[in-house]
Design an enzyme around this catalytic site. Structure first.
Site, PDB file in Angstrom:
ATOM      1  N   ILE A 113      27.739  11.300 -40.268  1.00 37.10           N
ATOM      2  CA  ILE A 113      27.482  11.101 -41.690  1.00 37.10           C
ATOM      3  C   ILE A 113      28.465  10.085 -42.264  1.00 37.10           C
ATOM      4  O   ILE A 113      28.104   9.259 -43.119  1.00 37.10           O
ATOM      5  CB  ILE A 113      27.552  12.435 -42.451  1.00 37.10           C
ATOM      6  N   GLY A 114      29.703  10.112 -41.791  1.00 37.32           N
ATOM      7  CA  GLY A 114      30.679   9.124 -42.232  1.00 37.32           C
ATOM      8  C   GLY A 114      30.238   7.706 -41.921  1.00 37.32           C
ATOM      9  O   GLY A 114      30.403   6.791 -42.741  1.00 37.32           O
ATOM     10  N   GLU A 128      32.726  17.651 -30.772  1.00 39.27           N
ATOM     11  CA  GLU A 128      33.292  18.621 -31.706  1.00 39.27           C
ATOM     12  C   GLU A 128      32.358  19.820 -31.849  1.00 39.27           C
ATOM     13  O   GLU A 128      31.192  19.675 -32.181  1.00 39.27           O
ATOM     14  CB  GLU A 128      33.501  17.969 -33.072  1.00 39.27           C
ATOM     15  N   GLY A 172      33.962  14.982 -43.675  1.00 39.96           N
ATOM     16  CA  GLY A 172      32.817  15.587 -43.002  1.00 39.96           C
ATOM     17  C   GLY A 172      32.653  15.040 -41.606  1.00 39.96           C
ATOM     18  O   GLY A 172      33.608  14.558 -40.987  1.00 39.96           O
ATOM     19  N   SER A 173      31.444  15.091 -41.109  1.00 36.57           N
ATOM     20  CA  SER A 173      31.176  14.708 -39.719  1.00 36.57           C
ATOM     21  C   SER A 173      31.204  13.195 -39.536  1.00 36.57           C
ATOM     22  O   SER A 173      30.935  12.431 -40.471  1.00 36.57           O
ATOM     23  CB  SER A 173      29.819  15.253 -39.275  1.00 36.57           C
ATOM     24  N   THR A 174      31.494  12.770 -38.326  1.00 39.65           N
ATOM     25  CA  THR A 174      31.542  11.345 -38.007  1.00 39.65           C
ATOM     26  C   THR A 174      30.186  10.662 -38.183  1.00 39.65           C
ATOM     27  O   THR A 174      30.126   9.569 -38.757  1.00 39.65           O
ATOM     28  CB  THR A 174      32.091  11.137 -36.587  1.00 39.65           C
ATOM     29  N   LYS A 213      30.782  15.836 -55.356  1.00 37.22           N
ATOM     30  CA  LYS A 213      29.599  16.500 -54.817  1.00 37.22           C
ATOM     31  C   LYS A 213      30.051  17.487 -53.753  1.00 37.22           C
ATOM     32  O   LYS A 213      30.329  17.110 -52.618  1.00 37.22           O
ATOM     33  CB  LYS A 213      28.599  15.510 -54.213  1.00 37.22           C
ATOM     34  N   GLU A 260      37.545  10.867 -43.837  1.00 37.40           N
ATOM     35  CA  GLU A 260      38.263  11.825 -42.982  1.00 37.40           C
ATOM     36  C   GLU A 260      37.197  12.591 -42.225  1.00 37.40           C
ATOM     37  O   GLU A 260      36.480  13.408 -42.793  1.00 37.40           O
ATOM     38  CB  GLU A 260      39.136  12.753 -43.847  1.00 37.40           C
TER      39      GLU A 260
END
Length: 505
Positions: free
Chosen positions: A246-247, A399, A242-244, A189, A264
């Site tokens: 969302i992770g 970030e 991606g972003s933390t 995706k 990551e």
């Protein structure tokens, strides 16, 4: 639906106006016919129309991947045959190199040099894993008496791979190559903003001989398609960059079915310049470390710590060279810094800069949107250096994901390490010093997955890439990545001449 193999691809990406989903070996429209537009961030101009996947499309892709894994031939191919196929993918990519570079620039607004380097690494990723898979095998372990233990590496299954917008082609390669090398099936995706090169890469995989259903590409909403993939019981693994925040959400959702997860995530990477460093080299390396890819890199060295003895000299040269960086036509080989991905990201970047100023920081250069003749409808931000900062500031802790660096002084090695580690992130880091002993000591104390010593480059095929702390877990781009896409099966056997009778009955 026609298959990819039956179609003759245009030689130049810009001639294609529409891009479809890649499911079960062919191109197809979304089930509900929905599409969306993608735009060139450098100019604001429309690039193409893309099919927008729905939950129904995600289900079709999952079923295709599941059938390919459970009943197909790919996982049972001899290793050398899968290796040859990966090399064929790389070969086709090389033959279409200029097209892929052009498409990546149109999709992201990044500079020519950046796009060329990233597409080349994507090619080299497939070549690396074509070689690495040949030596990826189980082991024979010592056992007492007449027992034997062997281990086998088996593909984990169906993998959902969610890639970001900052490195669309390269991140797709990072994930697809090791997964299919070991025999997994994948559903990719791509980010909604930058789906084009991932779609083309999926087509190339099929053209190279990857069987239908093994590689599927479905651009769509993360909250709809992404979540559906993460939560689905027939998906065995999720790999996300991606972003933390969302992770964390993905990890929580994946836990409901105990999926394997690789994350990551974000970063706020430090760069430390000691007083014995080659100042000119440190300036040039730090320039690249933050402004490469317009600062839209998870491992961008966005916190810069400079020893107080050389601070003034370093800052004078650093500011002067930053002002020389060229923004503009991404296709011009002289351009250093490309566009920001979107207006929303521009607002985020500018918000952080404004917050730093409100907190008492000083902008040494940049600090505002860039007005470029001929690119007025694009998204451009001036390379920005912020001084007089401290660790209580939002711009230092969080970030920014843009061409913005914060700089601070330090007085000794101990303080430098403390400042560098004072972050919830731990992805990249850089050390500039001529003292090998110091470089070794400090690198061992830095809480980060990557340490660059007198070097601005963080990633080569074969070198582990991943983070500590809230920068995620798992390592990509290396041989160890193959283990993230396999299960280790332990087989214990007995070869003694007398039957075993443990209960002695």
């Amino acid at each position: 639906m026609t298959t990819v193999k039956e179609q003759k691809f245009e030689s130049m990406a810009v001639k294609r106006e529409t891009y479809q989903l890649i499911i079960n070996g062919g191109r197809q429209d979304s089930a509900n016919g929905e599409t969306y537009k993608v735009f060139n961030p450098a100019t604001g101009e429309e690039v193409a129309t893309v099919a927008k996947a729905s939950k129904e499309d995600a289900e079709l892709a999952i079923q295709a991947a599941r059938n390919a894994f459970d009943f197909g031939k790919w996982r049972h191919f001899p290793v050398n045959k899968r290796s040859r196929t990966l090399n064929k993918i790389a070969s086709i990519m090389r033959s279409r190199f200029n097209e892929l570079v052009e498409l990546e620039i149109l999709d992201t607004g990044k500079s020519l040099a950046a796009a060329q380097g990233q597409v080349m690494q994507a090619i080299e990723d497939f070549e690396f894993y074509a070689g690495a898979i040949v030596s990826h095998r189980g082991a024979v372990n010592s056992m007492p008496g007449a027992f034997q233990n062997i281990t086998e590496k088996e593909p984990v299954g169906v993998c959902a791979q969610i890639i970001p917008w900052n490195y669309p082609m390269m991140m797709a390669a990072w994930k697809i190559a090791p997964a299919i090398a070991v025999g997994c099936s994948v559903i990719v995706k791509p980010a909604s903003l930058t789906p084009l090169t991932a779609i083309v890469l999926g087509e190339i995989c099929i053209e190279a001989g990857v069987p239908e259903g093994v590689v599927n590409v479905i651009p769509g909403s993360g909250s709809v398609v992404g979540n559906y993939l993460v939560e689905h019981e027939k998906v065995d693994k999720v790999a996300f960059t991606g972003s933390t925040p969302i992770g964390k959400d993905i990890m929580a959702r994946a836990s409901q079915t105990l999926k394997r997860v690789t994350l990551e995530l974000g970063g706020k990477s430090p760069s430390i310049v000691f007083n014995d460093a080659d100042i000119d080299a440190a300036v040039d390396g730090s320039l690249f470390g933050i402004f490469y890819n317009t600062g839209q890199s998870c491992e961008a060295r966005s916190r810069l710590y400079v020893h107080e003895d050389v601070y003034d000299e370093f800052i004078e040269k650093f500011v002067a060279k930053t002002k020389q960086l060229k923004l503009g036509n991404p296709f011009d080989k002289e351009t250093h810094v490309g566009a920001v991905i979107s207006q929303d990201q521009m607002n985020v970047i500018d918000g952080y800069v404004k917050s730093a100023v409100e907190d008492g920081a000083e902008v040494l250069t940049g600090g505002k949107a860039a007005n470029l003749e001929g690119y007025e409808n694009g998204y451009w931000y001036e390379p920005t250096i912020i001084a007089e900062t401290n660790h209580s500031m939002k711009a230092v802790k969080e970030e920014i994901f843009g061409p913005v660096v914060v700089v601070m002084k330090f007085k000794d090695e101990k303080e430098a390490v403390k400042l560098a580690n004072d972050s919830e992130y731990g992805l990249g880091s850089a050390i500039w010093t001529k003292d090998y002993g110091r470089a070794t000591r400090v690198s061992k104390q830095i809480q980060a997955g990557i340490v660059m010593i007198n070097c601005p480059f963080s990633a080569f095929p074969g070198t582990p890439f991943g983070g500590y702390k809230q920068s995620g877990f798992g390592r990509e781009l290396c041989i160890e990545t193959l283990d993230l896409y396999t299960e280790t099966k332990s087989i214990v056997s007995y070869y003694g001449s007398r039957p075993l009778n443990p209960f002695n009955v």
